[in-house]
Design a protein around this motif. Structure first.
Motif, PDB file in Angstrom:
ATOM      1  N   ASN A  34     -10.525   2.643  -0.806  1.00 49.81           N
ATOM      2  CA  ASN A  34     -11.201   3.287   0.317  1.00 49.81           C
ATOM      3  C   ASN A  34     -10.302   3.583   1.511  1.00 49.81           C
ATOM      4  O   ASN A  34     -10.791   3.747   2.624  1.00 49.81           O
ATOM      5  N   SER A  35      -8.997   3.653   1.291  1.00 48.39           N
ATOM      6  CA  SER A  35      -8.084   4.004   2.392  1.00 48.39           C
ATOM      7  C   SER A  35      -7.971   5.531   2.452  1.00 48.39           C
ATOM      8  O   SER A  35      -8.261   6.220   1.484  1.00 48.39           O
ATOM      9  N   PRO A  36      -7.549   6.069   3.597  1.00 54.28           N
ATOM     10  CA  PRO A  36      -7.358   7.526   3.677  1.00 54.28           C
ATOM     11  C   PRO A  36      -6.376   8.001   2.606  1.00 54.28           C
ATOM     12  O   PRO A  36      -5.499   7.240   2.190  1.00 54.28           O
ATOM     13  N   ASN A  37      -6.505   9.265   2.174  1.00 53.58           N
ATOM     14  CA  ASN A  37      -5.683   9.750   1.065  1.00 53.58           C
ATOM     15  C   ASN A  37      -4.183   9.764   1.381  1.00 53.58           C
ATOM     16  O   ASN A  37      -3.367   9.707   0.480  1.00 53.58           O
ATOM     17  N   TYR A  38      -3.810   9.840   2.657  1.00 50.94           N
ATOM     18  CA  TYR A  38      -2.387   9.853   3.011  1.00 50.94           C
ATOM     19  C   TYR A  38      -1.756   8.460   3.007  1.00 50.94           C
ATOM     20  O   TYR A  38      -0.545   8.336   3.131  1.00 50.94           O
ATOM     21  N   ILE A  39      -2.555   7.417   2.831  1.00 50.94           N
ATOM     22  CA  ILE A  39      -2.016   6.064   2.702  1.00 50.94           C
ATOM     23  C   ILE A  39      -1.802   5.800   1.215  1.00 50.94           C
ATOM     24  O   ILE A  39      -2.762   5.739   0.447  1.00 50.94           O
ATOM     25  N   LYS A  40      -0.526   5.678   0.829  1.00 47.57           N
ATOM     26  CA  LYS A  40      -0.231   5.406  -0.588  1.00 47.57           C
ATOM     27  C   LYS A  40      -0.602   3.988  -0.964  1.00 47.57           C
ATOM     28  O   LYS A  40      -0.913   3.699  -2.102  1.00 47.57           O
ATOM     29  N   GLY A  41      -0.491   3.083   0.015  1.00 50.01           N
ATOM     30  CA  GLY A  41      -0.797   1.686  -0.243  1.00 50.01           C
ATOM     31  C   GLY A  41       0.019   0.778   0.637  1.00 50.01           C
ATOM     32  O   GLY A  41       0.475   1.171   1.719  1.00 50.01           O
ATOM     33  N   LEU A  42       0.219  -0.447   0.152  1.00 49.15           N
ATOM     34  CA  LEU A  42       0.985  -1.447   0.882  1.00 49.15           C
ATOM     35  C   LEU A  42       2.215  -1.821   0.073  1.00 49.15           C
ATOM     36  O   LEU A  42       2.189  -1.826  -1.163  1.00 49.15           O
ATOM     37  N   ILE A  43       3.295  -2.126   0.795  1.00 49.44           N
ATOM     38  CA  ILE A  43       4.512  -2.616   0.139  1.00 49.44           C
ATOM     39  C   ILE A  43       4.867  -3.971   0.739  1.00 49.44           C
ATOM     40  O   ILE A  43       4.511  -4.270   1.883  1.00 49.44           O
ATOM     41  N   ASN A  44       5.564  -4.775  -0.051  1.00 42.44           N
ATOM     42  CA  ASN A  44       6.032  -6.083   0.401  1.00 42.44           C
ATOM     43  C   ASN A  44       7.540  -5.987   0.562  1.00 42.44           C
ATOM     44  O   ASN A  44       8.279  -5.953  -0.420  1.00 42.44           O
ATOM     45  N   LEU A  45       7.982  -5.906   1.807  1.00 42.96           N
ATOM     46  CA  LEU A  45       9.408  -5.773   2.096  1.00 42.96           C
ATOM     47  C   LEU A  45       9.921  -7.095   2.643  1.00 42.96           C
ATOM     48  O   LEU A  45       9.656  -7.459   3.785  1.00 42.96           O
TER      49      LEU A  45
END
Length: 132
Positions: A34-45
């Motif tokens: 349910n995130s906006p389409n321009y958010i690919k996701g989360l990364i762990n850096l």
């Protein structure tokens, strides 16, 4: 001024180096429902969770190329990642060599164009693009 040049599709873009924290290879992306389409996701850096934005969608660029790099930006005391096809180089350009475009022809996030050795680079004011 120094700029990092990156490719999206066949186009070249430049962002000021002072806004960039790091450049990384593509990594595992955790999708967020349910995130906006321009958010690919989360990364762990390195143990720090960051949002990853698909800049192609914000710039209306269709690219079939594989995105190979993530640029981590520091904006407003927050770090955010953008996925790009490829980071190409760092260039040094005097501000007087950035050509402004007529106001009626540009989006407010385009600072200007750099013409360097016959290559055109669109200079992006990344904060304005991400606030769009």
């Amino acid at each position: 001024m120094q700029f990092v040049v990156f490719k999206l599709g066949e186009e070249h873009f430049a962002v000021e180096t002072e806004k960039i924290q790091s450049i990384n290879d593509m990594m595992i992306i955790t999708e967020v429902p349910n995130s906006p389409n321009y958010i690919k996701g989360l990364i762990n850096l390195r143990g720090s969770i960051k949002s990853l934005v698909d800049i192609n969608l914000l710039l209306n660029i269709v690219s079939e190329k594989k995105q190979n790099n993530i640029i981590i930006l520091k904006l407003y005391e927050e770090e955010i990642g953008i996925s790009v096809d490829e980071v190409e180089e760092v260039i040094e350009v005097d501000e007087i060599n950035i050509q402004n475009l007529p106001e009626y022809t540009t989006e407010n996030y385009i600072k200007g164009i750099i013409n360097l050795d016959g290559k055109l680079f669109t200079v992006i004011e990344i904060e304005k693009l991400l606030n769009k």
